[in-house]
Design a protein around this motif. Structure first.
Motif, PDB file in Angstrom:
ATOM      1  N   UNK A  10     -11.122 142.576 -31.509  1.00  0.00           N
ATOM      2  CA  UNK A  10     -12.108 143.196 -32.391  1.00  0.00           C
ATOM      3  C   UNK A  10     -12.064 144.722 -32.274  1.00  0.00           C
ATOM      4  N   UNK A  11     -11.023 145.196 -31.630  1.00  0.00           N
ATOM      5  CA  UNK A  11     -10.734 146.636 -31.558  1.00  0.00           C
ATOM      6  C   UNK A  11     -11.833 147.429 -30.868  1.00  0.00           C
ATOM      7  N   UNK A  12     -12.355 146.829 -29.811  1.00  0.00           N
ATOM      8  CA  UNK A  12     -13.285 147.577 -28.977  1.00  0.00           C
ATOM      9  C   UNK A  12     -12.470 148.529 -28.107  1.00  0.00           C
ATOM     10  N   UNK A  13     -13.053 149.660 -27.785  1.00  0.00           N
ATOM     11  CA  UNK A  13     -12.300 150.657 -27.010  1.00  0.00           C
ATOM     12  C   UNK A  13     -11.984 150.124 -25.608  1.00  0.00           C
ATOM     13  N   UNK A  14     -10.946 150.665 -25.022  1.00  0.00           N
ATOM     14  CA  UNK A  14     -10.566 150.238 -23.667  1.00  0.00           C
ATOM     15  C   UNK A  14     -11.698 150.497 -22.684  1.00  0.00           C
ATOM     16  N   UNK A  15     -12.356 151.598 -22.885  1.00  0.00           N
ATOM     17  CA  UNK A  15     -13.446 151.957 -21.977  1.00  0.00           C
ATOM     18  C   UNK A  15     -14.544 150.890 -22.005  1.00  0.00           C
ATOM     19  N   UNK A  16     -14.904 150.483 -23.215  1.00  0.00           N
ATOM     20  CA  UNK A  16     -15.950 149.467 -23.356  1.00  0.00           C
ATOM     21  C   UNK A  16     -15.468 148.127 -22.835  1.00  0.00           C
ATOM     22  N   UNK A  17     -14.213 147.818 -23.122  1.00  0.00           N
ATOM     23  CA  UNK A  17     -13.649 146.555 -22.653  1.00  0.00           C
ATOM     24  C   UNK A  17     -13.688 146.490 -21.130  1.00  0.00           C
TER      25      UNK A  17
END
Lengths: 446, 412
Positions: free
Chosen positions: B307-314
């Protein structure tokens, strides 16, 4: 088509039910009905109505409230079972459609379950089967998915697959009372189809026991479980036990239409036709079910009320044709009514034959055989009755039809054998047809 | 196994609706019918955990509140009948106090038989220190005079054990959870389809749980009783059922054999949002909290990347699971309220979920914050429909049935 041999093998698998050994007799005798006093019954009815109103109000406020559609659908189906009123089936179908409109079935498992259930209730068994297969794909670890599929397969006459589904259901190992109840009912049904009446009885007692042990069981669940036992005892000619369990059902759920009519059936079998008429009049007053009306007509006829009988027979046809839904639901019952009363024999046969193309259960085969005989299609009747008997089911009506077909075929020995089986198993299996069975048997004896 | 969060992605709306032990399979009118019309009995409603709450008592931070709710979506009209907890189920709080993945301490709550629908059950609470005490449940005896009016007869009944200082409540309450299941599901569907209009589905702002009740089990416990050498405590809720059940004459059920886990619940995101495939979700439910936590990391990472969440958020979200699926609470962080109206990463001094979980924490908006690459996003439902209590057990009284003189409505 599956052979008798294959079916026999399948049934011989010692399937299910180590869990179904029980101390049923003792616990059933001790069943406590104290929490189902009439006051509670009135309260429960009121609660149901308030619950439905609460959920309908939510939908008015939010037409996309999928949760309320799903909950409503369940409540409508419960009311349908409790009252027999088909309006609730239409409402449940509407709720299922709305629910799956809001979110697609793959993201709305309960909506999909509801859809499968309503399709089953509407006798759209093939669709119910397909929906249940989708359910299993989405939730392979839930027993209810298998329950819908297995039940639909049984109605379609796919016994081998139905049993495999129930076995999978058992293997899930769900030890909850709900799961055990579900299984016990299915075992009873399979055993009955196999002709293992004692095992069927054990499982039905087990199911009642489980229902009584549940946390806050509904009156309908207890009444239904009692009525199932009563039906079983009636079908095996034990009219006193049948009466007892119908009465138990009525204690829990006064005016429970299945038990009211069931008790009428018992009274007729016991020779108390006046009481039988009263019971069926009450049942018809509760819900003008086609079979209730038909039996009431028969009882009027037996008590010399020809005019009233004729009125009821006319009403039978009207009920079946009042709506498309009724037509589907009562298709087979109407055909059997025609056959029993020697009305429109060809139409009856054509009707059942068409249904049998897609729904090949043994009772469909029995109806096909019986209507074929009345339509003068003896060869078709002989073929169909073999199918009806293939599982070894011990059902007085099937035996009676088999006897009548054998008699028409000139096979007196077989005819006598089947008619004796019918009358031994359940001497008063039908107010009029059992009299005919005795008459023919007497003629054969001579 | 059903918890509300499973609805998030799956739209599992409602196994809980099987609160009544039946549903039919069908049918019509019928006896008439030429097929079996049996009651449809589903699932294991008494064992379905909806949510776990874990927070410092805002009135006294030396105590921690642990609460799990089960068998939700109880319609107000049904609350007089939905009195009871299953006597076969062990409701277990698993506590991790040493910083690893294995639970170290346990609190078990079990319930005795229910004689009637109006009589309370006796609960037995076994504490980590080996002590135990008993308490009555609260049953609803009569509807309020007006919707949501509180009568003395229905007051939430709290029992405090003088020997341990532990307080206990079990009974119906208003369902404290709040969010728009429909809007969230539609959002997720579009998100997975990479539909740019997805956020538009988060504007319905309808609380799917408003007006419903739920079965609540809540404890107030001295922090020192459950704390280990560190200050962080992990909590997980589980329901267990004996492998074998024996029905005694009269219907009473006595369990035997080992306890088998039926359901578990801690962080309200793991299974429904982060583990995407249905097969994996079922697998997740079957595991225990102490199973290797990295078992599902690939699913979680896949979901977020898809879902193209940012790496930081992931990484931030996945980090929540590093030491197993527990709601972890830092007992040194003072708590002064129930989180009502506060927002993660927005409200200054926010101390709630994912630091434990307070009843008022807007967990969905927190989840959306992670999903939305650490940018605030909400479902428009910001608070519970009912005001929480000011003292233990803090949850609101159950919603009451409508008044008798309310005008009837028509079928939809």
């Amino acid at each position: 088509m599956k052979t008798i041999f294959v079916i026999t093998i399948v049934f011989s698998i010692s399937f299910l039910f180590n869990s179904c050994t029980s101390n049923s007799s003792s616990s059933t005798k001790n069943q406590s009905l104290s929490s189902f006093s009439p006051t509670t019954v009135a309260e429960e009815t009121n609660t149901e109505e308030e619950t439905i109103r609460f959920l309908e109000d939510r939908i008015k406020r939010d037409p996309d409230d999928m949760i309320s559609y799903n909950m409503l659908g369940e409540r409508y189906l419960k009311r349908l079972r409790e009252t027999g009123n088909l309006t609730y089936l239409s409402l449940a179908e509407k709720a299922a459609k709305e629910s799956t409109r809001v979110l697609p079935p793959e993201r709305n498992i309960t909506g999909l379950s509801l859809m499968a259930l309503t399709k089953y209730s509407s006798h759209e068994f093939a669709i119910a089967r397909d929906e249940a297969e989708k359910l299993i794909a989405l939730q392979p670890d839930q027993i209810y998915s298998y329950q819908v599929l297995g039940d639909a397969l049984l109605e379609l006459g796919d016994y081998e697959k139905a049993i495999s589904i129930f076995k999978k259901m058992e293997k899930l190992g769900d030890n909850s009372p709900n799961a055990k109840f579900t299984l016990a009912i299915r075992v009873a049904r399979i055993e009955k189809l196999k002709g293992s009446l004692a095992k069927a009885e054990t499982s039905l007692l087990e199911a009642l026991d489980i229902a009584l042990s549940m946390k806050s069981p509904s009156r309908e669940l207890i009444a239904w479980s009692n009525a199932q036992l009563a039906d079983h005892y009636f079908s095996t000619g034990d009219y006193n036990k049948a009466e007892n369990y119908y009465q138990q059902a009525l204690k829990v759920f006064p005016d429970y239409f299945l038990a009211v009519a069931g008790l009428g059936q018992v009274k007729a079998a016991q020779g108390n036709l006046d009481q039988a008429v009263k019971q069926y009049e009450q049942a018809v007053g509760l819900i003008p079910d086609l079979t209730f009306v038909s039996t009431l007509g028969d009882l009027y006829k037996l008590t010399g009320k020809e005019k009233e009988a004729q009125q009821k027979y006319e009403l039978v046809e009207q009920i079946a044709k009042i709506s498309t839904l009724n037509g589907v639901l009562y298709n087979r019952s109407l055909a059997v009514f025609y056959a029993n009363h020697d009305i429109k024999p060809l139409e009856a046969y054509t009707q059942v034959e068409k249904e049998f193309e897609t729904r090949k259960d043994i009772y469909g085969a029995d109806a096909l055989a019986w209507t074929a005989l009345k339509a003068g299609k003896l060869t078709e009747a002989q073929t169909a009755i073999k199918t009806a008997l293939k599982l070894g089911t011990k059902d007085a009506k099937i035996f009676y039809h088999a006897g009548m077909i054998a008699q028409a075929s000139g096979d007196s020995k077989t005819a006598k054998n089947y008619l004796e089986q019918a009358l031994t198993l359940n001497p008063q299996f039908d107010p009029i047809q059992s009299l005919n069975a005795k008459k023919v048997l007497t003629q054969l004896g001579n | 196994m059903i918890n509300k969060f499973r609805y998030l992605i799956l739209g599992f709306a409602l196994m809980c609706l099987f609160a009544l032990p039946l549903l039919p399979i069908s049918a019509p009118v019928t006896k008439a019918a030429d097929h079996l019309e049996s009651p449809w009995v589903s699932k294991d409603p008494g064992a379905d955990i909806a949510d776990l709450y874990f927070f410092l008592d805002p009135n006294d931070n030396s105590k921690v509140i642990l609460a799990m709710d089960v068998e939700g979506f109880v319609v107000p009209a049904e609350l007089l009948n939905q009195c009871c907890f299953s006597e076969e189920i062990t409701y277990r709080f698993e506590l991790e106090t040493t910083g690893d993945t294995k639970p170290d301490k346990f609190i078990d709550v079990t319930f005795g038989p229910h004689g009637s629908r109006r009589a309370p059950q006796v609960a037995t609470i076994k504490l980590p220190n080996g002590k135990s005490f008993q308490a009555f449940t609260t049953v609803q005896r009569q509807p309020g005079a007006t919707p949501n009016s509180v009568s003395e007869a229905n007051a939430l009944r709290v029992t405090t054990d003088p020997a341990t200082g532990v307080s206990f409540y079990a009974g119906l309450t208003d369902d404290p959870f709040f969010f728009d299941i429909i809007g969230f599901n539609r959002y997720v569907i579009k998100l997975v389809d990479r539909n740019p209009t997805a956020k538009g589905d988060l504007t319905r702002a309808r609380d799917s749980f408003a007006g419903f009740n739920i079965h609540m089990i809540a404890l107030s416990i001295p922090v020192d009783m459950i704390k280990g050498s560190g200050n962080i405590i992990g909590a997980n809720a589980a329901t267990l059922r004996p492998k074998n059940g024996v029905r005694l004459p009269g219907g009473q059920v006595k369990g035997s054999g080992e306890l088998v886990q039926v359901d578990r619940m801690a962080t309200p995101v793991i299974n429904t949002v982060l583990v995407t495939s249905l097969a994996r979700k079922n697998e997740y439910n079957a595991t225990t909290v102490s199973d290797p936590p990295d078992k599902f990391f690939s699913d979680i990472l896949f979901t977020f990347r898809f879902i193209r969440t940012s790496d930081e958020a992931t990484n931030a979200a996945a980090g929540l699971l590093k030491m197993g699926d527990y709601l972890r609470l830092d007992t040194t962080i003072a708590n002064t309220n129930l989180g009502v109206g506060e927002k993660f990463a927005v409200t200054p001094g926010y101390v709630g979920f994912p630091n434990g979980r307070r009843p008022g924490d807007d967990t969905i908006d927190t989840i959306l914050y992670f999903v939305n690459s650490l940018e605030p996003l909400g479902d428009g439902v910001d608070t519970n429909d009912r005001e929480f209590g000011k003292v233990f057990p803090f949850f609101a009284q159950p919603n009451q049935p409508p008044r008798k003189d309310d005008p009837p409505t028509t079928q939809f």
